[in-house]
Scaffold this motif. Sequence first.
Motif, short mmCIF file in Angstrom:
data_model
loop_
_atom_site.label_atom_id
_atom_site.label_comp_id
_atom_site.label_asym_id
_atom_site.label_seq_id
_atom_site.Cartn_x
_atom_site.Cartn_y
_atom_site.Cartn_z
N GLY A 64 0.83 -1.20 0.00
CA GLY A 64 0.00 0.00 0.00
C GLY A 64 0.86 1.24 0.00
O GLY A 64 2.09 1.17 0.14
N GLY A 65 0.18 2.38 -0.12
CA GLY A 65 0.92 3.63 -0.22
C GLY A 65 0.52 4.69 0.77
O GLY A 65 0.76 5.87 0.56
N GLY A 66 -0.12 4.30 1.86
CA GLY A 66 -0.47 5.28 2.88
C GLY A 66 -1.92 5.71 2.87
O GLY A 66 -2.27 6.67 3.54
N GLY A 67 -2.77 5.00 2.14
CA GLY A 67 -4.20 5.34 2.14
C GLY A 67 -4.87 4.87 3.41
O GLY A 67 -4.50 3.84 3.97
N GLY A 68 -5.86 5.60 3.86
CA GLY A 68 -6.57 5.22 5.09
C GLY A 68 -6.82 6.42 5.97
O GLY A 68 -6.85 7.56 5.50
N ALA A 69 -7.01 6.17 7.25
CA ALA A 69 -7.29 7.25 8.18
C ALA A 69 -6.84 6.87 9.58
O ALA A 69 -6.77 5.69 9.93
N SER A 70 -6.55 7.90 10.38
CA SER A 70 -6.12 7.70 11.77
C SER A 70 -7.03 8.49 12.70
O SER A 70 -7.70 9.44 12.29
N GLY A 71 -7.05 8.08 13.96
CA GLY A 71 -7.85 8.80 14.95
C GLY A 71 -7.35 8.52 16.34
O GLY A 71 -6.63 7.55 16.59
N GLY A 72 -7.72 9.40 17.28
CA GLY A 72 -7.33 9.23 18.68
C GLY A 72 -8.53 9.43 19.59
O GLY A 72 -9.59 9.85 19.17
N TRP A 73 -8.34 9.13 20.87
CA TRP A 73 -9.44 9.28 21.83
C TRP A 73 -8.90 9.67 23.20
O TRP A 73 -7.72 9.68 23.42
#
Length: 260
Positions: free
Chosen positions: A251-260
């Motif tokens: 892959g090449g870095g596609g996606g999403a991040s999140g915190g809580w």
Amino acid sequence: MKIYKYLIGVVILLFLISSSALAIVPKPQQDIYVADYAGVLSPATREEILRVNRVLYAKTGAQIAVVTVNSLEGMRIEEYALEVLRQWGVGSSEKNNGVVVLVAIKDRKARIEVGYGLEGAIPDGKAGRILREEMIPYFSNGDYDRGILLGFRRIAAEVAREYGVNPDQLSKENPALYRVKSGVSVEVIGAVFVILIILFFFITALLRPRKYGYYDSYRGPDFDPPIFIPPTGPFGGGDDDFDDNFGGGSGGGGGASGGW
């Protein structure tokens, strides 16, 4: 000659430093789809992830790896998840259709990393919604098991639909759990439908004010909600004889991040 030796030594040192900075948890040798290094998943969740992955792989060739760690050891979660996807080879080497769900407990961060071949099915925005809607609310309350399971179900359903597979077929116990959620709310659909009906009546009244009565002139568009038909055949996929192994995807870095 000495200066060249020094330069070679510096290059080797820099390489070792960069390699150590990208050190990640080892790929599991068995049950590869679940690497619960933080120990937050229940046996039931673990079993469902394994079972559904085997069916999904048999039907589509796609793979979803769920990884939990206590700490990212100073790495950015985007780098860590991408290294897991690449070093483990999640997904097919031809289709690059792997997904990594990474949850770092102590760092309070999570990421959905998407391989090249699934970036159309799970774009960054959709990956972000899955994190916000299905996972992070549970993580905030310390229920990592539930959040990961719901996020996995949503991702698996989206992947199945991308390959023309009815998401219901992913689970023989409760097919409804894998139905794909609509990206548009019921309220929005209802409002649009009402507006279309009003416009239709208005235009009809202008064009044919005398020839037709109010009700006689109406020929509204059909509006049938999507119907999910449970599979009628046996629970397919050949998972009884399945040999867990990643296919070499990237892959090449596609996606999403999140915190809580």
